[in-house]
Design a protein around this motif. Structure first.
Motif, short mmCIF file in Angstrom:
data_model
loop_
_atom_site.label_atom_id
_atom_site.label_comp_id
_atom_site.label_asym_id
_atom_site.label_seq_id
_atom_site.Cartn_x
_atom_site.Cartn_y
_atom_site.Cartn_z
N GLU A 232 0.87 -1.09 -0.05
CA GLU A 232 0.00 -0.18 -0.36
C GLU A 232 0.71 1.18 -0.15
N GLN A 233 1.98 1.23 0.60
CA GLN A 233 3.11 2.30 0.64
C GLN A 233 3.43 2.64 -0.90
N ARG A 234 3.78 1.55 -1.40
CA ARG A 234 4.33 1.58 -2.80
C ARG A 234 3.25 1.88 -3.81
N TYR A 235 2.07 1.64 -3.82
CA TYR A 235 1.15 1.88 -4.62
C TYR A 235 0.01 2.66 -3.66
N HIS A 236 0.44 3.89 -3.30
CA HIS A 236 -0.41 4.51 -2.27
C HIS A 236 -1.55 5.32 -2.94
N LEU A 237 -1.74 5.40 -4.05
CA LEU A 237 -2.89 6.02 -4.97
C LEU A 237 -3.88 4.69 -5.20
N PRO A 238 -5.25 4.95 -5.31
CA PRO A 238 -5.91 3.89 -5.88
C PRO A 238 -5.96 3.31 -7.15
N ALA A 239 -5.70 4.05 -8.06
CA ALA A 239 -5.71 3.68 -9.32
C ALA A 239 -4.40 2.72 -9.66
N PRO A 240 -3.26 3.34 -9.32
CA PRO A 240 -2.19 2.33 -9.44
C PRO A 240 -2.33 0.94 -8.86
N ARG A 241 -2.85 1.13 -7.64
CA ARG A 241 -3.14 -0.05 -6.44
C ARG A 241 -3.88 -0.91 -7.44
N ALA B 273 -4.14 -6.30 -10.36
CA ALA B 273 -4.27 -7.06 -11.82
C ALA B 273 -5.60 -8.06 -11.64
N TRP B 274 -6.51 -7.58 -11.26
CA TRP B 274 -7.87 -8.55 -11.34
C TRP B 274 -8.45 -8.08 -12.46
N ARG B 275 -9.40 -9.03 -12.93
CA ARG B 275 -10.32 -8.68 -14.21
C ARG B 275 -11.75 -9.23 -13.76
N GLY B 276 -12.64 -8.76 -14.26
CA GLY B 276 -14.09 -9.55 -13.95
C GLY B 276 -14.72 -8.61 -12.73
N PRO B 277 -15.79 -9.19 -12.54
CA PRO B 277 -16.55 -8.82 -11.23
C PRO B 277 -16.20 -9.33 -10.07
N ALA C 153 -14.15 1.39 -5.52
CA ALA C 153 -14.97 2.38 -4.90
C ALA C 153 -13.85 3.66 -4.90
N ALA C 154 -12.69 3.32 -4.05
CA ALA C 154 -11.52 4.70 -3.85
C ALA C 154 -11.25 5.31 -5.24
N CYS C 155 -10.90 4.12 -6.33
CA CYS C 155 -10.48 4.62 -7.57
C CYS C 155 -11.44 5.39 -8.12
N SER C 156 -12.70 4.98 -8.14
CA SER C 156 -13.96 5.76 -8.88
C SER C 156 -14.03 6.94 -8.23
N VAL D 39 -9.41 -0.13 -16.15
CA VAL D 39 -8.57 0.66 -15.26
C VAL D 39 -7.14 0.75 -15.98
N THR D 40 -6.64 1.85 -16.00
CA THR D 40 -5.27 2.06 -16.76
C THR D 40 -4.25 2.27 -15.53
N GLY D 41 -4.64 2.83 -14.23
CA GLY D 41 -3.89 3.18 -13.42
C GLY D 41 -3.42 4.74 -13.18
N GLU D 42 -4.05 5.41 -13.99
CA GLU D 42 -3.76 6.95 -14.44
C GLU D 42 -5.14 7.60 -14.36
N GLU D 43 -5.99 6.91 -13.51
CA GLU D 43 -7.50 7.61 -13.37
C GLU D 43 -7.48 8.90 -12.46
N GLN D 44 -6.41 9.30 -11.77
CA GLN D 44 -6.32 10.52 -10.99
C GLN D 44 -5.70 11.43 -11.64
N PRO D 45 -6.21 12.44 -12.61
CA PRO D 45 -5.72 13.42 -13.47
C PRO D 45 -4.85 14.59 -12.38
N GLU D 46 -5.71 14.92 -11.10
CA GLU D 46 -5.05 15.58 -10.24
C GLU D 46 -3.61 15.53 -9.94
#
Length: 166
Positions: A75-84, A89-93, A111-114, A126-133
């Protein structure tokens, strides 16, 4: 059958001390079978053998008995929701997760990424870049740094010119 055969090869690799080969096989399997808890768990265990807690935490992220220190490293390495979300690497529901805990983890992460992206995000897109800010902040910081650097050089240059005429 490919899953079972490849897991047998992973076992043989580990028994022979070919840990990098076992890791490579498991990485291929997690891509082909993202909902396989066994593959994820075994990949986490191999990364633990390598002494890589962030990667062990990444692949054990959906397991209730995961190591809290490894989860924290991930979680420290991937601290933002989109890259995490991308790293998991999940796919599907989420319903394919195989356990209530894993399903809750996946749903909370999506939900956090959305929320951060300001729009619905799903596992298949998801691309991992969903946080334009974040990109805007980095561009602002880079421009500000460049401006300050140019201003400092100009101040030194002007100060040198003033000294010439004194």
């Amino acid at each position: 059958m490919a899953l079972t055969d490849t897991l047998r090869r992973v076992d043989a690799d580990l028994a022979a001390g070919r840990i990098p080969m076992a890791r490579m096989r498991l990485r291929g399997l997690v891509t082909a079978y993202p909902a396989s808890r066994e593959v994820r768990r075994r990949l986490g265990e191999v990364y633990r053998l390598f002494g890589e807690p962030e990667q062990a935490g990444r692949w054990m992220y959906l397991e209730e008995d995961r190591d809290p220190a490894e989860t924290a490293a991930f979680e420290q390495r991937y601290h933002l929701p989109a890259p995490r979300m991308k790293a998991v690497a999940w796919r599907g529901p989420e319903s394919l997760a195989g356990s209530a805990f894993a399903e809750e983890q996946l749903a909370a992460l999506r939900a956090a990424c959305s929320k951060a992206a300001g729009r619905p995000v799903d596992w298949d897109t998801v691309t991992g870049e969903e946080q334009p800010e974040r990109g805007a902040v980095l561009r602002f910081a880079g421009c500000t740094g460049a401006f300050l650097l140019v201003a400092a050089f100009l101040a030194i240059w002007v100060n040198g010119l003033v000294d010439l005429f004194d």
